[in-house]
Enzyme design. Structure first.
Site, PDB file in Angstrom:
ATOM      1  N   TYR A  71      45.388  45.984  12.309  1.00  0.00           N
ATOM      2  CA  TYR A  71      44.706  46.493  11.126  1.00  0.00           C
ATOM      3  C   TYR A  71      45.637  46.419   9.930  1.00  0.00           C
ATOM      4  CZ  TYR A  71      42.174  49.502  14.517  1.00  0.00           C
ATOM      5  OH  TYR A  71      41.462  50.007  15.563  1.00  0.00           O
ATOM      6  N   HIS A  99      34.222  52.855  11.387  1.00  0.00           N
ATOM      7  CA  HIS A  99      34.662  51.685  12.138  1.00  0.00           C
ATOM      8  C   HIS A  99      34.991  52.081  13.568  1.00  0.00           C
ATOM      9  CE1 HIS A  99      37.988  49.058  13.652  1.00  0.00           C
ATOM     10  NE2 HIS A  99      37.036  48.173  13.400  1.00  0.00           N
ATOM     11  N   ARG A 110      36.775  52.916  21.020  1.00  0.00           N
ATOM     12  CA  ARG A 110      37.503  53.677  20.009  1.00  0.00           C
ATOM     13  C   ARG A 110      36.621  53.772  18.768  1.00  0.00           C
ATOM     14  NH1 ARG A 110      43.308  53.881  20.919  1.00  0.00           N
ATOM     15  NH2 ARG A 110      43.865  52.646  22.734  1.00  0.00           N
ATOM     16  N   LYS A 114      39.878  48.330   5.364  1.00  0.00           N
ATOM     17  CA  LYS A 114      40.577  47.803   6.542  1.00  0.00           C
ATOM     18  C   LYS A 114      40.300  46.309   6.671  1.00  0.00           C
ATOM     19  CE  LYS A 114      40.153  52.049   9.235  1.00  0.00           C
ATOM     20  NZ  LYS A 114      39.541  52.650  10.436  1.00  0.00           N
ATOM     21  N   GLN A 158      49.607  50.107   5.028  1.00  0.00           N
ATOM     22  CA  GLN A 158      49.931  50.277   6.438  1.00  0.00           C
ATOM     23  C   GLN A 158      49.437  49.068   7.211  1.00  0.00           C
ATOM     24  OE1 GLN A 158      49.526  55.119   6.929  1.00  0.00           O
ATOM     25  NE2 GLN A 158      48.318  53.856   8.240  1.00  0.00           N
ATOM     26  N   HIS A 193      35.388  55.843  13.405  1.00  0.00           N
ATOM     27  CA  HIS A 193      36.298  56.596  12.545  1.00  0.00           C
ATOM     28  C   HIS A 193      36.150  56.222  11.070  1.00  0.00           C
ATOM     29  CE1 HIS A 193      38.990  56.055  16.299  1.00  0.00           C
ATOM     30  NE2 HIS A 193      38.284  57.160  16.433  1.00  0.00           N
ATOM     31  N   ARG A 237      51.601  18.674  16.610  1.00  0.00           N
ATOM     32  CA  ARG A 237      52.574  19.737  16.912  1.00  0.00           C
ATOM     33  C   ARG A 237      51.888  21.028  17.309  1.00  0.00           C
ATOM     34  NH1 ARG A 237      55.122  20.233  11.284  1.00  0.00           N
ATOM     35  NH2 ARG A 237      52.939  19.876  10.860  1.00  0.00           N
TER      36      ARG A 237
END
Length: 179
Positions: free
Chosen positions: A132, A119, A59, A72, A46, A62, A23
């Site tokens: 995240y 990160h 990015r 995280k 979050q 941070h 499947r």
């Protein structure tokens, strides 16, 4: 799920193990019990997602200052990224060391990043999306970063950056943070 602690104590590579049949497949991406058995945080307040349009978008790097440090759990849900973690913990034997991981939806790898690490990531494809799970609420006055191209770190980014925020281009070098 397979949990592998990396050379940076507290950073884990988590590899889901899909069950495959005619499947398709079923894959568990998070298990509170298995994470707790490894001593990992299991409370995430979050869940965020970032979308980057252009290949080469960078990015980071941070982090949130204490007492607002974040744990995280990072995964790539579309495209591909080079995910980077930098140890900023003052008494760590691997302080100022970094590791990079290629994350894709196909390999389903996740990186568990404890508090005390910066990160960032660079997109390896157009239209990359990163998910995240984050243990702390975003606290703007505690949000900071380290310059992505700090010579003290010598991060081997796979591409020249094609897009970055003004803020990310102007984070300080480590020597300014330490002094």
């Amino acid at each position: 799920m397979r949990f592998t602690e990396t050379k940076l104590q507290g950073v884990w590579l988590i590899e889901p193990t899909p069950v495959i049949d005619d499947r398709g497949s079923f894959t568990r991406l998070f298990c509170e019990k298995e994470m707790a058995d490894c001593g990992l945080a299991t409370r995430f307040v979050q869940h965020s997602r970032s979308h980057s349009v252009k290949r080469g978008t960078l990015r980071g790097l941070h982090y949130q200052e204490d007492p607002y440090g974040e744990v995280k759990l990072v995964s790539c849900v579309r495209g591909a990224i080079f995910d980077v973690v930098v140890d900023l913990r003052p008494n760590s034997p691997t302080r100022h060391s970094w590791m990079g991981f290629e994350l894709t939806p196909e390999n389903m790898k996740q990186v568990y990043i404890p508090a005390g690490f910066a990160h960032g990531f660079q997109t390896l494809t157009n239209d990359a999306e990163v998910a995240y799970l984050i243990s702390q609420f975003y606290t703007p006055h505690a949000s900071t970063g380290v310059h992505y191209n700090d010579p003290a770190l010598s991060i081997n980014w796979p591409l020249l950056p094609t897009a970055m925020s003004e803020r990310d281009m102007n984070w300080p070098l480590l020597k300014k943070l330490v002094s």
